[in-house]
Design an enzyme around this catalytic site. Structure first.
Site, PDB file in Angstrom:
ATOM      1  N   HIS A   1       0.809  -1.227  -0.020  1.00 14.60           N
ATOM      2  CA  HIS A   1      -0.031   0.035   0.042  1.00 14.60           C
ATOM      3  C   HIS A   1       0.588   1.261  -0.250  1.00 14.60           C
ATOM      4  CE1 HIS A   1      -3.599  -2.323   0.648  1.00 14.60           C
ATOM      5  NE2 HIS A   1      -3.213  -2.822   1.642  1.00 14.60           N
TER       6      HIS A   1
ATOM      7  N   ASN B   1     -10.244  -3.626   1.741  1.00 15.41           N
ATOM      8  CA  ASN B   1      -9.731  -3.604   0.598  1.00 15.41           C
ATOM      9  C   ASN B   1     -10.800  -3.271  -0.406  1.00 15.41           C
ATOM     10  OD1 ASN B   1      -6.935  -3.690   0.889  1.00 15.41           O
ATOM     11  ND2 ASN B   1      -7.322  -6.182   0.835  1.00 15.41           N
TER      12      ASN B   1
ATOM     13  N   TYR C   1       0.182  -4.090  12.309  1.00 16.71           N
ATOM     14  CA  TYR C   1      -0.071  -2.677  11.834  1.00 16.71           C
ATOM     15  C   TYR C   1       0.664  -1.891  12.805  1.00 16.71           C
ATOM     16  CZ  TYR C   1      -3.006  -3.230   7.717  1.00 16.71           C
ATOM     17  OH  TYR C   1      -3.763  -3.704   6.631  1.00 16.71           O
TER      18      TYR C   1
END
Length: 726
Positions: A87, A161, A376
Site C-alpha cells: 500500500h 480493500n 499494523y
C-alpha cells in the site's frame, strides 16, 4: 434484522457543532502562518540568503557555522520516511460520515454509528498494494480502502480493500504472500505486477488463494476511479451493544457513483499516458465540488448463527457471506469533501491500525485479523520513527488523550505534573481508570470462553477452497468471463515454468472446467478433463453488469475539434453535461482556439497530442464539414475515436461527424456508399452507446436523455470490436 432505511432528508439540527469543525481547529496550530512570508529556519529565524552558502571568500570553503546550510541539507537528507511495504502508493481525502438513523442502536454502543445528529470527521486513504510509491495507479492489483473515523470515543480505523476476500486464511502466511507478489529478489522485477513466476508458484501451492485470485483476474482489479470503487472490511467483526451482547458484522462501502472498471488494455495505456490517473481524478473531483460519496452497509449475523452456514466459516477471510443469505443494510453515508493541505504530512504520515476500535466494536478470532492486530502497530513504529506517531496531526484523535506513556522519538506533547505512573496520589490519582463494569464509557473486551489445545492447525470449516471461486465465476456476465480468461492468459503467459502453468490450470479445473479449458488453450497447456461438477450457484451482487443508471457526475468527456467546427451542438452538450456535474474538454489538433463554422472561436482545453481516449469516459465527434475533413485526415484523431469505440466507451456523434466514424472503419454502418456532404445512417439501434444527432438537429431533451443513459452505463461491451485496429 432490518436496519433503518436511508432518509433522503437527513440533516444535522441547527446549532449542532459538527465534529469536522473540531478537527479543523485541532489541526490549525500545525499549519504554517501565511501572514508572515519571510523565509526562516526551523527555529523561526529569518534568513537573508538561501541561494549561497556561507564561505570564506567567494571561492573559499563552506564554513561549519552556516547553520542554515546544515539544517537545509540535513532536512533534505531526511525528508523521506520508509515507504510502506504494501500500500505504498496512495491518495487521501478528508470528509465526514453520518448515520442515516438509529437503526444500529440495538446492535452497537458506538454513537457515531447510531446517532444521526453526529457527523464524524474521517480521513480515507486509497492505495494500490504491490507497487512502490513511484509506480502507477492502474496496474492489475488489489486496492486499499482505509478509513479513519475521528469519533468522540477515539479513533476507529476500518482498514479494508476493494475486494471482500483475501488471499490467505492465516496471517502467518502474509510475509510469504507479499514476498511472492513483490518484484523477484534476484533482479527486482517486475514492478507492481503479479504476472511473474514467484507469485503464481506461490498461489498454485496454496489452494486457499484461488477465490481471491479469480477476483484479481476480474475487472475488480482495474477500478475506473476511487470514486467508483467498492470497499470492504474483509474480516468478520463484532458489534457490541450497551449490555455487552454481540452481533457479527461485515462492513461494505458502496460508491453512489456506481461501480465501474477499466479494460486491461486501457489500464496499461493509462499507465503511460497518466500514471497518476486515479489520484488526479480524486483530487480534481473534490476541487470541482463533485464530492465522492459512499454508503456504509452492514451484514448482521446473530451470534447464535455463527455456525449456521454449511459452506463456509465466518472467521475465514477467504470467503464472503453471500448477500442472498444475509442482505446488506445501508446505515450511513460518507462524503469526501476536502483534499489534503500537504501530501506528506497527511496522506503519507497517516497511520492506520486494525487494532484501533472504539466501545461498541470488537474483534473475532479470525486468524488473519489476529495477526494484523500486531502487524499494523509494529509497522507504524518502524515507518514513523517511534511510538509517538499518534501525535502527528493527521493521526491525532479529537477525543482527549490522557495516559502515562512518555518520551521516545518525536514526543510533541509537553506532559504536565510529576506523576507519570498509575496508581498515584501526587497527581490526584489522574488520569483515573473507569474500571470493570463501565462499558460503554470505557472499552471492555467482551468476555468469551477460550478453551483448546495449543496446536498449529486449521479448522476443518476452512477446508473448501473452490466453491466460492465457482460462485464468483458463475455470477459473471459473458463479457466479464471473457475478461477473466484473458487476464489468466496474460498473467500465466508471463510465467516461464510450464509446471506452474499446469498447476494453476489444475486448480481452475476444480473451479470450472470451461474456465480451465479456455485458459489452457491460450497458454500452451493441455485441456483438462472435468474433475468436479459446477454447483450452479450464483450471486448477482458479485457482477458489475446491470447496474442502475444513476449518475454521470464526475465523468470526463472529450470533444474533438478543428477549424470549421459547428459550435452550436457543442455548446448545448456542454451545458447539459455541466448541469449534471460532468466535465467536457475540447481537444484541438493544436492548442489555443479553433475557428467555428458560425464565425466565432472556441477555446481549446488542450491539444489532442497531450491527451488520449483512455483518459476519458466518452468521446464526442463534432459537426462541421471543414472540421470533420481535417479530423479525418489526422491519424491521431481517427485512432482516438477507434480506440474509444474498442474500449466500449460511449460515442456522441454530431451531424456530419458520422463521416469520421465511418472513416475509422467502425462497424456502425451497413455500407460506405455516401452522397458527398450527406449523413449515413447507423445499421441498428442495437449497437448501443453510439448516440447520433442528425445534421441541423437541435440538442433537445430526447437527445440528452440518450446521451445520459449512454454515459451512465459506463461501457457497452456487446460491440463487435475484435477487428478494430486500435
Amino acid at each position: 434484522m432490518a436496519v433503518e432505511e436511508r432518509s433522503a432528508q437527513q440533516t444535522v439540527p441547527a446549532g449542532t457543532a459538527p465534529a469536522a469543525d473540531a478537527k479543523q481547529e485541532q489541526l490549525a496550530p500545525y499549519r504554517m502562518d501565511k501572514t508572515d512570508t519571510r523565509l526562516t529556519t526551523d527555529q523561526g529565524i529569518p534568513v537573508d540568503d538561501t541561494d549561497n552558502s556561507l564561505k570564506a571568500g567567494p571561492r573559499g570553503p563552506s564554513l561549519l557555522e552556516d547553520f542554515h546550510l546544515r539544517e537545509k541539507i540535513m532536512r533534505f537528507d531526511h525528508e523521506r520516511i520508509p515507504e510502506r511495504v504494501v500500500h505504498a502508493r496512495g491518495s487521501g481525502a478528508h470528509g465526514y460520515f453520518q448515520p442515516y438513523g438509529d437503526g444500529l442502536a440495538p446492535y452497537t454502543a458506538a454513537r457515531f454509528l447510531t446517532d444521526p445528529d453526529v457527523r464524524t470527521p474521517v480521513f480515507v486513504r486509497f492505495s494500490t498494494v504491490q507497487g512502490s510509491r513511484g509506480s502507477t495507479d492502474t496496474p492489475r492489483d488489489v486496492r486499499g480502502f482505509a478509513t479513519k473515523f475521528y469519533t468522540e470515543e477515539g479513533n476507529f480505523d476500518l482498514v479494508g480493500n476493494n475486494m471482500p476476500v483475501f488471499f490467505i486464511q492465516d496471517g502467518i502466511k502474509f510475509p510469504d504472500l507479499v514476498h511472492a507478489v513483490k518484484p523477484e529478489p534476484h533482479h527486482e522485477m517486475p514492478q507492481a505486477s503479479s504476472a511473474h513466476d514467484t507469485f503464481w508458484d506461490f498461489v498454485s501451492l496454496q489452494p486457499e488463494t484461488m477465490h481471491h485470485v479469480i477476483w484479481l483476474m476480474s475487472d475488480r482489479a482495474l477500478p475506473r476511479s476511487f470514486r467508483t470503487m467498492q470497499g470492504f472490511g474483509v474480516h468478520t467483526f463484532r458489534l457490541v451493544d450497551a449490555e455487552g451482547r454481540s452481533t457479527f458484522v461485515k462492513f461494505h462501502w458502496t460508491p453512489l457513483a456506481g461501480v465501474h472498471s477499466l479494460i486491461f488494455d486501457e489500464a496499461q495505456k493509462i499507465s503511460g499516458k497518466d500514471p497518476d490517473f486515479n489520484r488526479r481524478d480524486l483530487w480534481e473531483s473534490i476541487e470541482a465540488g463533485v464530492y465522492p460519496e459512499y454508503e456504509l452497509g452492514v451484514q448482521l449475523i446473530p451470534e447464535q448463527d455463527e455456525f449456521a452456514f454449511a459452506d463456509f466459516d465466518l472467521l475465514d477471510a477467504t470467503k464472503i457471506v453471500p448477500e442472498e443469505l444475509v442482505p446488506v443494510s445501508p446505515v450511513g453515508r460518507m462524503v469526501l469533501d476536502r483534499n489534503p493541505d500537504n501530501f506528506f504530512a497527511e496522506t503519507e504520515q497517516v497511520a492506520f491500525c486494525v487494532g484501533n476500535v472504539v466501545p461498541g466494536i470488537d474483534f473475532t478470532d479470525d486468524p488473519l485479523l489476529q495477526a494484523r492486530l500486531f502487524s499494523y502497530l509494529d509497522t507504524q513504529l518502524t515507518r514513523l520513527g517511534g511510538p509517538n506517531f499518534a501525535q502527528i496531526p493527521i493521526n491525532r484523535p479529537v477525543a482527549p488523550v490522557r495516559h502515562h506513556q512518555q518520551d521516545g522519538f518525536h514526543q510533541d506533547d509537553i506532559p504536565l505534573g510529576q506523576a507519570n505512573y498509575h496508581p498515584n496520589s501526587t497527581g490526584g490519582g489522574c488520569p483515573f481508570v473507569p474500571g470493570a463494569g463501565t462499558f460503554p464509557e470505557a472499552f471492555t473486551h467482551r468476555p468469551e470462553l477460550v478453551d483448546g489445545h495449543k496446536m498449529r492447525k486449521r479448522a476443518e470449516t476452512f477446508a473448501d477452497h473452490y466453491s466460492q471461486a465457482t460462485l464468483f465465476w458463475n455470477s459473471m456476465s459473458a463479457w466479464e468471463r471473457e475478461h477473466i480468461v484473458a487476464a489468466y492468459r496474460f498473467e500465466l503467459g508471463k510465467v516461464a515454468y510450464p509446471h506452474i502453468r499446469e498447476r494453476v490450470v489444475a486448480h481452475l479445473n476444480r473451479i470450472d472446467n470451461t474456465l480451465a479449458t479456455a485458459v489452457a488453450a491460450g497458454i500452451g497447456v493441455a485441456a483438462p478433463e472435468a474433475v468436479s461438477v459446477n454447483h450452479g450457484g450464483s450471486s448477482p451482487a458479485l457482477s458489475q453488469a446491470g447496474q442502475p443508471l444513476a449518475t454521470i457526475a464526475g465523468r470526463r468527456v472529450a470533444v474533438l475539434a478543428a477549424d470549421g467546427v459547428a459550435a452550436a451542438g457543442i455548446a448545448g452538450l456542454k451545458e447539459f453535461l455541466e448541469a449534471n456535474d460532468a466535465v467536457l474538454d475540447v481537444l484541438g489538433l493544436v492548442d489555443g482556439v479553433v475557428r467555428t463554422a458560425e464565425g466565432g472561436t472556441l477555446p481549446v482545453t488542450r491539444a489532442m497530442v497531450t491527451a488520449a481516449s483512455v483518459l476519458y469516459d466518452a468521446v464526442v465527434v463534432p459537426d462541421g464539414d471543414e472540421a470533420v475533413s481535417q479530423l479525418i485526415g489526422d491519424g491521431l484523431a481517427l485512432q482516438f475515436v477507434a480506440e474509444a469505440y474498442k474500449h466500449a466507451k460511449p460515442l456522441i456523434v454530431l451531424g456530419l461527424g458520422d463521416r469520421m466514424v465511418e472513416a475509422a472503419r467502425l462497424p456502425v454502418y451497413a455500407t460506405s456508399d455516401r452522397v458527398e456532404g450527406e449523413s449515413s445512417k447507423p445499421i441498428a439501434a442495437a449497437l448501443d452507446g453510439v448516440v447520433f444527432l442528425a445534421p441541423g438537429a437541435q440538442v433537445d431533451d430526447r437527445f440528452t436523455k440518450d446521451v445520459f443513459e449512454a454515459i451512465a452505463a459506463h461501457r457497452h461491451y456487446d460491440r463487435p470490436v475484435d477487428g478494430i485496429a486500435a
